[in-house]
Design a protein around this motif. Structure first.
Motif, mmCIF file in Angstrom:
data_model
loop_
_atom_site.group_PDB
_atom_site.id
_atom_site.type_symbol
_atom_site.label_atom_id
_atom_site.label_comp_id
_atom_site.label_asym_id
_atom_site.label_seq_id
_atom_site.Cartn_x
_atom_site.Cartn_y
_atom_site.Cartn_z
ATOM 1 N N ALA A 188 -6.312 -10.963 15.296
ATOM 2 C CA ALA A 188 -5.462 -10.272 16.271
ATOM 3 C C ALA A 188 -5.324 -8.786 15.939
ATOM 4 O O ALA A 188 -5.084 -7.973 16.832
ATOM 5 N N LEU A 189 -5.473 -8.424 14.669
ATOM 6 C CA LEU A 189 -5.354 -7.014 14.285
ATOM 7 C C LEU A 189 -6.468 -6.159 14.889
ATOM 8 O O LEU A 189 -6.349 -4.927 14.928
ATOM 9 N N ARG A 190 -7.530 -6.791 15.346
ATOM 10 C CA ARG A 190 -8.617 -6.041 15.968
ATOM 11 C C ARG A 190 -8.324 -5.690 17.421
ATOM 12 O O ARG A 190 -8.991 -4.818 17.992
ATOM 13 N N ALA B 32 0.828 -1.202 0.000
ATOM 14 C CA ALA B 32 0.000 0.000 0.000
ATOM 15 C C ALA B 32 0.864 1.253 0.000
ATOM 16 O O ALA B 32 0.566 2.233 -0.698
ATOM 17 N N ALA B 33 1.957 1.245 0.763
ATOM 18 C CA ALA B 33 2.858 2.393 0.770
ATOM 19 C C ALA B 33 3.471 2.625 -0.604
ATOM 20 O O ALA B 33 3.572 3.764 -1.077
ATOM 21 N N ALA B 34 3.849 1.548 -1.273
ATOM 22 C CA ALA B 34 4.424 1.677 -2.612
ATOM 23 C C ALA B 34 3.398 2.220 -3.593
ATOM 24 O O ALA B 34 3.703 3.071 -4.443
ATOM 25 N N ALA B 35 2.158 1.755 -3.486
ATOM 26 C CA ALA B 35 1.103 2.226 -4.379
ATOM 27 C C ALA B 35 0.859 3.717 -4.225
ATOM 28 O O ALA B 35 0.533 4.406 -5.202
ATOM 29 N N LEU B 36 1.023 4.227 -3.027
ATOM 30 C CA LEU B 36 0.777 5.640 -2.750
ATOM 31 C C LEU B 36 2.021 6.494 -2.896
ATOM 32 O O LEU B 36 1.972 7.709 -2.662
ATOM 33 N N GLY B 37 3.141 5.885 -3.274
ATOM 34 C CA GLY B 37 4.370 6.650 -3.457
ATOM 35 C C GLY B 37 4.938 7.191 -2.169
ATOM 36 O O GLY B 37 5.420 8.326 -2.109
ATOM 37 N N LEU B 38 4.922 6.369 -1.111
ATOM 38 C CA LEU B 38 5.407 6.774 0.209
ATOM 39 C C LEU B 38 6.600 5.904 0.595
ATOM 40 O O LEU B 38 6.459 4.906 1.304
ATOM 41 N N PRO B 39 7.791 6.238 0.144
ATOM 42 C CA PRO B 39 8.959 5.378 0.390
ATOM 43 C C PRO B 39 9.390 5.285 1.834
ATOM 44 O O PRO B 39 10.115 4.357 2.203
ATOM 45 N N ASP B 40 8.952 6.219 2.699
ATOM 46 C CA ASP B 40 9.373 6.180 4.107
ATOM 47 C C ASP B 40 8.297 5.604 5.001
ATOM 48 O O ASP B 40 8.279 5.847 6.209
ATOM 49 N N THR B 41 7.416 4.820 4.428
ATOM 50 C CA THR B 41 6.275 4.276 5.167
ATOM 51 C C THR B 41 6.080 2.812 4.791
ATOM 52 O O THR B 41 6.500 2.375 3.729
ATOM 53 N N GLY B 42 5.460 2.046 5.701
ATOM 54 C CA GLY B 42 5.093 0.666 5.378
ATOM 55 C C GLY B 42 6.034 -0.378 5.932
ATOM 56 O O GLY B 42 5.718 -1.569 5.897
ATOM 57 N N ARG B 43 7.180 0.038 6.438
ATOM 58 C CA ARG B 43 8.140 -0.895 7.057
ATOM 59 C C ARG B 43 8.674 -0.289 8.344
ATOM 60 O O ARG B 43 8.857 0.923 8.442
ATOM 61 N N LEU B 44 8.960 -1.143 9.312
ATOM 62 C CA LEU B 44 9.599 -0.697 10.552
ATOM 63 C C LEU B 44 11.104 -0.805 10.382
ATOM 64 O O LEU B 44 11.726 -1.809 10.742
ATOM 65 N N VAL B 45 11.689 0.219 9.792
ATOM 66 C CA VAL B 45 13.134 0.265 9.566
ATOM 67 C C VAL B 45 13.638 1.643 9.968
ATOM 68 O O VAL B 45 12.895 2.629 9.937
ATOM 69 N N PRO B 46 14.913 1.758 10.365
ATOM 70 C CA PRO B 46 15.455 3.047 10.794
ATOM 71 C C PRO B 46 15.272 4.127 9.734
ATOM 72 O O PRO B 46 15.487 3.911 8.543
ATOM 73 N N GLY B 47 14.841 5.294 10.200
ATOM 74 C CA GLY B 47 14.645 6.430 9.323
ATOM 75 C C GLY B 47 13.241 6.585 8.801
ATOM 76 O O GLY B 47 12.856 7.675 8.346
ATOM 77 N N ASN B 48 12.458 5.522 8.833
ATOM 78 C CA ASN B 48 11.087 5.613 8.358
ATOM 79 C C ASN B 48 10.213 6.405 9.326
ATOM 80 O O ASN B 48 10.513 6.510 10.527
ATOM 81 N N ARG B 49 9.137 6.935 8.790
ATOM 82 C CA ARG B 49 8.139 7.598 9.617
ATOM 83 C C ARG B 49 7.642 6.604 10.664
ATOM 84 O O ARG B 49 7.413 5.426 10.373
ATOM 85 N N ALA B 50 7.468 7.079 11.882
ATOM 86 C CA ALA B 50 7.084 6.195 12.994
ATOM 87 C C ALA B 50 5.581 5.960 12.978
ATOM 88 O O ALA B 50 4.823 6.500 13.790
ATOM 89 N N ASP B 51 5.151 5.146 12.031
ATOM 90 C CA ASP B 51 3.776 4.649 11.982
ATOM 91 C C ASP B 51 3.818 3.209 12.474
ATOM 92 O O ASP B 51 4.262 2.302 11.749
ATOM 93 N N VAL B 52 3.375 3.003 13.694
ATOM 94 C CA VAL B 52 3.539 1.712 14.363
ATOM 95 C C VAL B 52 2.207 1.277 14.945
ATOM 96 O O VAL B 52 1.485 2.075 15.555
ATOM 97 N N LEU B 53 1.898 0.013 14.754
ATOM 98 C CA LEU B 53 0.695 -0.584 15.329
ATOM 99 C C LEU B 53 1.121 -1.702 16.268
ATOM 100 O O LEU B 53 1.908 -2.572 15.885
ATOM 101 N N VAL B 54 0.604 -1.676 17.488
ATOM 102 C CA VAL B 54 0.842 -2.753 18.447
ATOM 103 C C VAL B 54 -0.496 -3.411 18.753
ATOM 104 O O VAL B 54 -1.451 -2.754 19.173
ATOM 105 N N VAL B 55 -0.554 -4.716 18.510
ATOM 106 C CA VAL B 55 -1.768 -5.490 18.802
ATOM 107 C C VAL B 55 -1.410 -6.613 19.753
ATOM 108 O O VAL B 55 -0.240 -7.007 19.875
#
Length: 400
Positions: A376-378, A343-366
């Motif tokens: 479990a995602l609920r 989804a991040a690639a489709a939207l052209g967001l290279p700093d999103t979609g993976r938990l890797v150093p330097g990426n935007r801190a978009d994090v989900l904890v379930v």
């Protein structure tokens, strides 16, 4: 703020990746490190806030490539968007927070009235509202009386198309949406499989959008409309249900052109997919859903989107829409990949979609392991959107 999150496991992004006894370190809205606890913990300053989820999983925040914040998931969408702007914006803001409650940290809003999603987007970005990052299409282009004409995007001819694209760009649009075919939300307009625009007209929209550096998302149910979108060079095709004269027609050569062009397909099947068979018949439902696996097998780039906001597609249950992929045989880790990495690639967001150093801190904890079951995602325990912590309430997760 520095935040150190301890979890039982991390799903960094790509299917198959997994780190047990993990930790994620976040600072100033970015991921500093995500890995094994013993490797990450020494990197945290003494002042970092520490939170622990002993049975939890950390993964990238979910990305929904197709929502409509202006729609209220009720039975009469046209009436819902016809109200006063302030009331509509307040409703959109509340619905955006419900998406965040459910673990969604980025959405692409593919059609509103008067560009109101831009106002919500900017308020969230400024920290005035809690919600996911929004990429807004503002007013979608359609023919007079065409699909979603009530949003105000009726165009007729090249000049009108260019003017509409420019108005949307001036209003702050992040993407241009064009209704290449009809749709079921507008029963008085063309049928879902009927084309509203030909390739030349879609190409005008793509060309004008390109002048502003904007991608183009093409709503296309019908095979002829899909062909027009591909020929015009759109960025994504929404729905892509391969309808023709009430049946299905998916030419292999057209699928190959989608693959060769690198166009992403967002099926945008809502959480009401289980009721499709009741409305259109068991055979039609099976054909539609099987096309998801069929496209994936042929190398079509798929990205998750839920059409949230259309009748019955409530904002608190993106997982209900993702479960259609499980229904046709996609593994849970692949489905998570569709809703994060792809989804991040489709939207052209290279700093999103993976938990890797330097990426935007978009994090989900379930709680639990979503690879063992999407349910479990609920069970959302913590969401970080651009590094801002958000703890949803049980009541919010149950609301519409």
């Amino acid at each position: 703020m520095d935040l150190l999150i301890f979890v039982a496991r991390i799903l960094p992004g790509d299917a198959g990746q997994r780190i047990d006894d993990g930790a994620v370190l976040v600072s100033d809205g970015r991921i500093v490190a995500a890995g094994h606890r013993d490797e990450v913990e020494p990197l945290a300053p003494p002042s970092a806030e520490r939170v622990s989820f002993p049975t939890g999983t950390a993964l990238p925040g979910l990305i929904d490539c197709h929502v409509h914040l202006a729609f209220d998931a009720g039975p009469d969408i046209a009436a819902a968007v016809a109200g006063e702007n302030t009331a509509l914006v307040l409703g959109m803001a509340a619905r955006a927070q419900r998406l965040l409650d459910a673990g969604v940290t980025t959405v692409r809003d593919l059609g509103d009235r008067a560009g109101l999603a831009v106002r919500v987007r900017d308020a969230i970005a400024a920290g005035h509202l809690a919600g996911p990052r929004i990429l807004a299409a503002t007013v979608p282009l359609t023919i007079p009386g065409g699909h979603c004409w009530f949003l105000g995007g009726e165009v007729d001819g090249e000049r009108s198309i260019r003017d509409a694209v420019r108005r949307n760009a001036d209003a702050g649009a992040d993407v241009i949406k064009i209704m290449v075919t009809g749709g079921h939300l507008t029963p008085t307009g063309p049928g879902m499989w009927d084309s509203q625009f030909g390739a030349d007209e879609v190409r005008v929209a793509v060309e004008e959008a390109g002048r502003f550096g904007l991608p183009v998302a093409a709503h296309a149910h019908g095979t002829d409309g899909i062909a027009a979108a591909v020929a015009a060079g759109v960025t994504t095709i929404e729905h892509c249900t391969w309808l023709r004269d009430g049946g299905f027609d998916a030419p292999e050569d057209l699928v190959a052109r989608i693959v060769d062009a690198g166009i992403y397909v967002c099926p945008a099947i809502s959480r009401n997919w289980r009721g499709f068979a009741k409305r259109f018949g068991e055979d039609n439902a099976a054909e539609l859903f099987d096309r998801l696996r069929w496209m994936d097998e042929r190398g079509v780039r798929l990205a998750a989107g839920t059409d949230t906001g259309v009748p019955g597609a409530v904002f608190a249950d993106p997982v209900g829409a993702l479960e259609v992929f499980a229904h046709v045989g996609f593994a849970p880790e692949r489905i998570i990949e569709l809703a994060t990495v792809d989804a991040a690639a489709a939207l052209g967001l290279p700093d999103t979609g993976r938990l890797v150093p330097g990426n935007r801190a978009d994090v989900l904890v379930v709680d639990g392991d979503p690879v063992a079951g999407l349910a479990a995602l609920r069970d959302v325990r913590l969401v970080l959107a651009g590094g801002r912590p958000h703890v949803p309430t049980t009541a919010a997760l149950r609301s519409t």
